[in-house]
Write an enzyme that holds these catalytic residues in place. Structure first.
Site, short mmCIF file in Angstrom:
data_model
loop_
_atom_site.label_atom_id
_atom_site.label_comp_id
_atom_site.label_asym_id
_atom_site.label_seq_id
_atom_site.Cartn_x
_atom_site.Cartn_y
_atom_site.Cartn_z
N HIS A 112 0.89 -0.98 0.32
CA HIS A 112 -0.37 0.08 -0.29
C HIS A 112 0.61 1.28 -0.53
O HIS A 112 1.88 1.34 0.38
CB HIS A 112 -0.47 0.01 1.78
CG HIS A 112 0.32 0.26 2.82
ND1 HIS A 112 0.36 -1.00 3.59
CD2 HIS A 112 0.23 1.04 3.38
CE1 HIS A 112 1.00 -0.27 4.03
NE2 HIS A 112 0.56 1.10 4.72
N ASP A 114 0.36 5.06 2.11
CA ASP A 114 0.02 5.51 2.98
C ASP A 114 -1.37 6.02 2.23
O ASP A 114 -1.26 7.14 1.95
CB ASP A 114 0.45 6.16 3.50
CG ASP A 114 1.64 4.61 4.90
OD1 ASP A 114 1.64 4.05 5.05
OD2 ASP A 114 3.26 5.51 5.14
N HIS A 272 4.76 0.08 -0.05
CA HIS A 272 5.39 -0.92 1.02
C HIS A 272 4.11 -2.30 1.23
O HIS A 272 3.18 -1.43 1.10
CB HIS A 272 6.41 0.01 2.11
CG HIS A 272 5.17 0.93 3.05
ND1 HIS A 272 4.64 2.30 2.27
CD2 HIS A 272 4.39 0.88 4.48
CE1 HIS A 272 3.51 2.87 3.38
NE2 HIS A 272 3.55 2.37 4.42
N ARG A 287 5.93 6.28 13.72
CA ARG A 287 5.55 7.18 11.95
C ARG A 287 5.60 7.70 11.85
O ARG A 287 4.71 8.46 12.67
CB ARG A 287 5.06 6.11 11.51
CG ARG A 287 5.20 6.39 9.92
CD ARG A 287 3.49 5.75 9.28
NE ARG A 287 2.61 6.29 9.61
CZ ARG A 287 2.01 5.87 9.03
NH1 ARG A 287 2.19 4.54 8.34
NH2 ARG A 287 -0.01 5.73 9.17
C1 SIN Z 1 3.58 1.31 7.30
O1 SIN Z 1 2.51 0.82 6.92
O2 SIN Z 1 3.29 2.52 7.62
C2 SIN Z 1 4.27 0.98 8.59
C3 SIN Z 1 5.16 0.05 7.91
C4 SIN Z 1 6.27 -0.28 9.33
O3 SIN Z 1 5.95 -0.61 9.82
O4 SIN Z 1 7.09 -1.37 8.81
#
Ligand code: SIN
Length: 296
Positions: A112, A114, A272, A287
């Site tokens: 996805h 974000d 990602h 994040r």
């Molecule tokens: C996310 O999806 O932004 C998090 C990625 C992660 O936890 O590695």
């Protein structure tokens, strides 16, 4: 095979930049991200590297939450997440904490971009590992510019001008009681984005559909549909094919987390996937998501 190459750019900061795959991603050595958060010059260098490599990795960054936020805010204002909570003292610093009590299934197991369910999806994120599992819990990033460029020409032609809806209701909302799901939809109505987005800074064409994408909104035209039967499954098949491109290893880089390692990614040109293979071990990430610009 992973190709490791020194970035030809002379950073002027005596940073060492090692490209991690042929497609995207570079690890940067000799950087103190706390200093970058206070230095316009260093931040400009880091931004240029980000545009070039799409995701940057750093190890041993013992920075404070304040420095983490300050670094991310150099790119732009931060945004909270309606489902994952933020650190109470640092709005915009979203906690992605998984432990023994976390449900085994969760929302990271899909490629996805974000928050494309927002009308204005984030520009990027700065993610720091607070605690990593002893093994597993890697994250994979994908170069969606390359995914677009390598599509067959006929597919590129077919998707030019197509637009699609992205939904928080059908993803984060699916597990909620119906009233809460409807309230979530009211707060975040489905967003519409072009299937091929133009990157606002580099001008690159990006394949911009992902796990939040539910359907095309302008597929049902004489160019695509001779009879009603062409629409379903034609539109769904095309969407699934496009979404599946992110799973192609040649477009990916995979990062092994250790405490205080940091990834900074461009959310406009990448997708990602956080690999959830580590439960019941603990994985704690923080994040800072940065507000983006309209996709048009
Ligand atoms: C996310 O999806 O932004 C998090 C990625 C992660 O936890 O590695």
């Amino acid at each position: 095979m992973t190709i490791t190459a020194v970035d030809p750019a002379d950073t002027g900061m005596q940073w060492r930049v090692e490209q991690l795959t042929c497609s995207l991603g570079a690890e940067v050595f000799g950087v103190d991200l706390g200093e970058v958060s206070r230095s316009e010059e260093q931040f400009a260098e880091l931004s240029a590297l980000l545009l070039r490599h799409k995701v940057l990795f750093f190890r041993d960054q013992d920075i404070t939450r304040g420095e983490h936020v300050a670094l991310a805010e150099r790119f732009g204002p931060l945004e909270d997440h309606p489902v994952a909570g933020s650190d109470p003292e640092h709005p915009g610093l979203v906690r992605i904490y998984k432990d023994l009590d976390s449900p085994a299934e969760h929302y990271e197991n899909a490629f996805h971009c974000d928050a494309t369910w927002r009308v204005i999806p984030p520009m990027g994120s700065v993610l720091r590992c607070v605690e990593s599992p002893p093994v597993g819990g890697d994250t994979i990033w994908v170069n969606m510019v390359e995914a677009y460029n390598k599509l067959p020409a006929a597919v590129r032609e077919q998707i030019a001008g197509l637009r699609a809806r992205h939904s928080i209701e059908a993803s984060f909302g699916a597990n909620l009681p119906i009233e809460q799901r409807h309230a979530m939809h009211e707060r975040f109505p489905d967003a519409e984005h072009p299937v091929v987005r133009t990157h606002p800074e580099t001008g690159e064409q990006v394949l911009f559909v992902n796990a939040f994408t539910t359907h095309f909104v302008n597929y049902h035209t004489p160019a695509n549909v001779r009879f009603g039967a062409d629409y379903a499954p034609g539109a769904g098949d095309l969407l699934r094919y496009l979404i599946s491109q992110a799973a192609i290893p040649e477009y990916q880089v995979r990062w092994r987390w250790t405490p205080n390692s940091v990834a900074i990614w461009d959310n406009r040109s990448t997708q990602h996937y956080a690999v959830q293979d580590y439960w019941p071990a603990v994985r704690k990430m923080e994040r800072a998501g940065i507000v983006g610009t309209p996709t048009f």
